[in-house]
Design a protein around this motif. Structure first.
Motif, PDB file in Angstrom:
ATOM      1  N   GLU A  74      49.560 -62.816   1.756  1.00  0.00           N
ATOM      2  CA  GLU A  74      47.963 -62.762   1.860  1.00  0.00           C
ATOM      3  C   GLU A  74      47.530 -61.295   1.334  1.00  0.00           C
ATOM      4  OE1 GLU A  74      46.756 -63.717   5.904  1.00  0.00           O
ATOM      5  OE2 GLU A  74      46.764 -65.784   5.503  1.00  0.00           O
ATOM      6  N   VAL A  75      46.213 -61.343   0.742  1.00  0.00           N
ATOM      7  CA  VAL A  75      46.085 -59.902  -0.167  1.00  0.00           C
ATOM      8  C   VAL A  75      44.618 -59.971   0.262  1.00  0.00           C
ATOM      9  CG1 VAL A  75      45.841 -58.720  -2.060  1.00  0.00           C
ATOM     10  CG2 VAL A  75      47.827 -60.382  -1.804  1.00  0.00           C
ATOM     11  N   PRO A  76      44.069 -58.764   0.833  1.00  0.00           N
ATOM     12  CA  PRO A  76      42.585 -58.622   0.737  1.00  0.00           C
ATOM     13  C   PRO A  76      41.810 -58.492  -0.575  1.00  0.00           C
ATOM     14  CG  PRO A  76      43.474 -56.636   1.275  1.00  0.00           C
ATOM     15  CD  PRO A  76      44.580 -57.473   1.053  1.00  0.00           C
ATOM     16  N   ILE A  77      40.828 -59.340  -0.753  1.00  0.00           N
ATOM     17  CA  ILE A  77      40.060 -59.185  -1.952  1.00  0.00           C
ATOM     18  C   ILE A  77      38.446 -58.400  -1.893  1.00  0.00           C
ATOM     19  CG2 ILE A  77      38.808 -60.426  -3.825  1.00  0.00           C
ATOM     20  CD1 ILE A  77      40.955 -62.726  -3.349  1.00  0.00           C
ATOM     21  N   ALA A  78      38.705 -57.328  -2.548  1.00  0.00           N
ATOM     22  CA  ALA A  78      37.436 -56.286  -2.187  1.00  0.00           C
ATOM     23  C   ALA A  78      36.199 -56.974  -2.601  1.00  0.00           C
ATOM     24  CB  ALA A  78      37.753 -54.955  -3.251  1.00  0.00           C
ATOM     25  N   PRO A  79      35.179 -56.624  -2.066  1.00  0.00           N
ATOM     26  CA  PRO A  79      33.726 -56.933  -2.151  1.00  0.00           C
ATOM     27  C   PRO A  79      33.257 -56.688  -3.720  1.00  0.00           C
ATOM     28  CG  PRO A  79      33.764 -55.374  -0.605  1.00  0.00           C
ATOM     29  CD  PRO A  79      34.943 -55.632  -1.117  1.00  0.00           C
ATOM     30  N   ARG A  80      32.657 -57.596  -4.336  1.00  0.00           N
ATOM     31  CA  ARG A  80      32.600 -57.414  -5.607  1.00  0.00           C
ATOM     32  C   ARG A  80      31.078 -58.109  -6.109  1.00  0.00           C
ATOM     33  NH1 ARG A  80      36.064 -61.419  -5.333  1.00  0.00           N
ATOM     34  NH2 ARG A  80      35.910 -63.263  -6.907  1.00  0.00           N
ATOM     35  N   ARG A  81      30.485 -57.881  -7.123  1.00  0.00           N
ATOM     36  CA  ARG A  81      29.164 -58.510  -7.745  1.00  0.00           C
ATOM     37  C   ARG A  81      29.603 -59.109  -8.793  1.00  0.00           C
ATOM     38  NH1 ARG A  81      23.867 -55.171  -8.238  1.00  0.00           N
ATOM     39  NH2 ARG A  81      23.545 -55.847  -6.174  1.00  0.00           N
ATOM     40  N   VAL A  82      29.169 -60.629  -8.914  1.00  0.00           N
ATOM     41  CA  VAL A  82      29.426 -61.530  -9.931  1.00  0.00           C
ATOM     42  C   VAL A  82      28.215 -61.929 -10.674  1.00  0.00           C
ATOM     43  CG1 VAL A  82      31.681 -62.297  -8.598  1.00  0.00           C
ATOM     44  CG2 VAL A  82      29.543 -63.325  -8.377  1.00  0.00           C
ATOM     45  N   LEU A  83      28.526 -62.368 -11.729  1.00  0.00           N
ATOM     46  CA  LEU A  83      27.435 -63.012 -12.719  1.00  0.00           C
ATOM     47  C   LEU A  83      27.539 -64.280 -12.780  1.00  0.00           C
ATOM     48  CD1 LEU A  83      24.613 -62.435 -14.426  1.00  0.00           C
ATOM     49  CD2 LEU A  83      26.345 -62.272 -16.324  1.00  0.00           C
ATOM     50  N   THR A  84      26.497 -65.268 -12.236  1.00  0.00           N
ATOM     51  CA  THR A  84      26.644 -66.550 -12.437  1.00  0.00           C
ATOM     52  C   THR A  84      25.497 -67.186 -13.469  1.00  0.00           C
ATOM     53  OG1 THR A  84      25.305 -67.237 -10.480  1.00  0.00           O
ATOM     54  CG2 THR A  84      27.751 -66.803 -10.173  1.00  0.00           C
ATOM     55  N   PHE A  85      25.770 -68.330 -14.031  1.00  0.00           N
ATOM     56  CA  PHE A  85      24.572 -68.802 -14.907  1.00  0.00           C
ATOM     57  C   PHE A  85      24.245 -70.215 -14.248  1.00  0.00           C
ATOM     58  CE2 PHE A  85      23.552 -71.695 -18.479  1.00  0.00           C
ATOM     59  CZ  PHE A  85      22.384 -71.057 -18.575  1.00  0.00           C
ATOM     60  N   ARG A  86      23.152 -70.658 -14.330  1.00  0.00           N
ATOM     61  CA  ARG A  86      22.786 -71.978 -13.709  1.00  0.00           C
ATOM     62  C   ARG A  86      21.827 -72.497 -14.808  1.00  0.00           C
ATOM     63  NH1 ARG A  86      22.303 -75.779  -9.943  1.00  0.00           N
ATOM     64  NH2 ARG A  86      20.271 -76.502  -9.500  1.00  0.00           N
ATOM     65  N   ALA A  87      22.389 -73.547 -15.532  1.00  0.00           N
ATOM     66  CA  ALA A  87      21.634 -74.210 -16.443  1.00  0.00           C
ATOM     67  C   ALA A  87      20.314 -74.769 -16.015  1.00  0.00           C
ATOM     68  CB  ALA A  87      22.453 -75.237 -17.523  1.00  0.00           C
ATOM     69  N   SER A  88      19.126 -74.958 -16.757  1.00  0.00           N
ATOM     70  CA  SER A  88      17.769 -75.531 -16.512  1.00  0.00           C
ATOM     71  C   SER A  88      18.098 -76.934 -16.304  1.00  0.00           C
ATOM     72  CB  SER A  88      16.847 -75.063 -17.262  1.00  0.00           C
ATOM     73  OG  SER A  88      16.945 -75.693 -18.372  1.00  0.00           O
ATOM     74  N   GLN A  89      17.357 -77.929 -15.764  1.00  0.00           N
ATOM     75  CA  GLN A  89      17.630 -79.301 -15.896  1.00  0.00           C
ATOM     76  C   GLN A  89      17.418 -79.656 -17.317  1.00  0.00           C
ATOM     77  OE1 GLN A  89      18.352 -81.341 -13.192  1.00  0.00           O
ATOM     78  NE2 GLN A  89      18.665 -82.608 -14.783  1.00  0.00           N
ATOM     79  N   MET A  90      16.206 -79.038 -18.113  1.00  0.00           N
ATOM     80  CA  MET A  90      16.302 -79.427 -19.405  1.00  0.00           C
ATOM     81  C   MET A  90      17.686 -79.276 -20.092  1.00  0.00           C
ATOM     82  SD  MET A  90      13.563 -77.767 -22.158  1.00  0.00           S
ATOM     83  CE  MET A  90      12.008 -78.186 -21.076  1.00  0.00           C
ATOM     84  N   MET A  91      18.259 -78.061 -19.834  1.00  0.00           N
ATOM     85  CA  MET A  91      19.359 -77.809 -20.740  1.00  0.00           C
ATOM     86  C   MET A  91      20.586 -78.866 -20.313  1.00  0.00           C
ATOM     87  SD  MET A  91      21.271 -76.208 -22.803  1.00  0.00           S
ATOM     88  CE  MET A  91      20.308 -74.793 -23.286  1.00  0.00           C
ATOM     89  N   ARG A  92      20.629 -79.170 -18.995  1.00  0.00           N
ATOM     90  CA  ARG A  92      21.655 -80.288 -18.606  1.00  0.00           C
ATOM     91  C   ARG A  92      21.286 -81.649 -19.201  1.00  0.00           C
ATOM     92  NH1 ARG A  92      21.029 -79.257 -12.516  1.00  0.00           N
ATOM     93  NH2 ARG A  92      20.136 -77.447 -13.024  1.00  0.00           N
ATOM     94  N   ASP A  93      20.034 -81.991 -19.414  1.00  0.00           N
ATOM     95  CA  ASP A  93      19.712 -83.372 -19.989  1.00  0.00           C
ATOM     96  C   ASP A  93      20.114 -83.290 -21.496  1.00  0.00           C
ATOM     97  OD1 ASP A  93      18.771 -83.830 -17.466  1.00  0.00           O
ATOM     98  OD2 ASP A  93      16.592 -83.708 -18.019  1.00  0.00           O
ATOM     99  N   ARG A  94      19.898 -82.155 -22.225  1.00  0.00           N
ATOM    100  CA  ARG A  94      20.072 -82.103 -23.590  1.00  0.00           C
ATOM    101  C   ARG A  94      21.820 -82.033 -23.689  1.00  0.00           C
ATOM    102  NH1 ARG A  94      16.596 -77.322 -26.451  1.00  0.00           N
ATOM    103  NH2 ARG A  94      16.522 -78.583 -27.946  1.00  0.00           N
ATOM    104  N   ILE A  95      22.542 -81.457 -22.803  1.00  0.00           N
ATOM    105  CA  ILE A  95      23.862 -81.374 -22.889  1.00  0.00           C
ATOM    106  C   ILE A  95      24.520 -82.905 -22.555  1.00  0.00           C
ATOM    107  CG2 ILE A  95      26.120 -80.695 -21.936  1.00  0.00           C
ATOM    108  CD1 ILE A  95      24.537 -77.915 -21.321  1.00  0.00           C
ATOM    109  N   MET A  96      23.965 -83.469 -21.809  1.00  0.00           N
ATOM    110  CA  MET A  96      24.546 -84.888 -21.451  1.00  0.00           C
ATOM    111  C   MET A  96      23.961 -85.982 -22.405  1.00  0.00           C
ATOM    112  SD  MET A  96      26.104 -84.587 -18.602  1.00  0.00           S
ATOM    113  CE  MET A  96      26.412 -86.307 -18.125  1.00  0.00           C
ATOM    114  N   ALA A  97      22.954 -85.625 -23.157  1.00  0.00           N
ATOM    115  CA  ALA A  97      22.286 -86.461 -24.239  1.00  0.00           C
ATOM    116  C   ALA A  97      23.228 -86.433 -25.381  1.00  0.00           C
ATOM    117  CB  ALA A  97      20.958 -86.245 -24.361  1.00  0.00           C
ATOM    118  N   ALA A  98      23.773 -85.236 -25.581  1.00  0.00           N
ATOM    119  CA  ALA A  98      24.722 -84.748 -26.860  1.00  0.00           C
ATOM    120  C   ALA A  98      26.113 -85.685 -26.964  1.00  0.00           C
ATOM    121  CB  ALA A  98      24.672 -83.477 -26.929  1.00  0.00           C
ATOM    122  N   ASP A  99      26.462 -86.005 -25.499  1.00  0.00           N
ATOM    123  CA  ASP A  99      27.783 -86.454 -25.495  1.00  0.00           C
ATOM    124  C   ASP A  99      27.921 -87.896 -26.161  1.00  0.00           C
ATOM    125  OD1 ASP A  99      28.851 -84.391 -23.916  1.00  0.00           O
ATOM    126  OD2 ASP A  99      28.569 -85.376 -22.015  1.00  0.00           O
TER     127      ASP A  99
END
Length: 99
Positions: A74-99
């Motif tokens: 076991e090793v302690p992991i220091a607190p940190r700030r992370v960047l996340t991306f959440r795609a809009s519903q419109m983007m998700r729909d376009r990605i699913m339609a492209a498959d």
């Protein structure tokens, strides 16, 4: 797009050049200014929302205990700030339609 299906800054600048008619230098400058503004906002703790595309969100993660998968120690992991991306519903729909 460049090799392996990766969209680059140069690809974005070239698209601006072709579709809007800006010079290549001006197109590259616009792309750099947009990315710089996004980085600046994120570095000041602001989220970046691009309507119809998605939201870049900063999250603070607290300290936690992790485990070395090889040894199981076991090793302690220091607190940190992370960047996340959440795609809009419109983007998700376009990605699913492209498959």
């Amino acid at each position: 797009m460049t090799d392996a299906g990766t969209l680059t800054r140069a690809d974005l600048a070239e698209a601006l050049h072709k579709q809007i008619g800006l010079s290549r230098a001006d197109s590259a400058r616009v792309v750099e200014q947009i990315l710089a503004k996004m980085c600046e906002a994120l570095s000041h703790g602001e989220n970046v929302k691009i309507s119809g595309f998605g939201t870049f969100v900063l999250r603070d993660k607290g300290e936690r205990i992790g485990r070395n998968p090889k040894t199981g120690v076991e090793v302690p992991i220091a607190p940190r700030r992370v960047l996340t991306f959440r795609a809009s519903q419109m983007m998700r729909d376009r990605i699913m339609a492209a498959d």
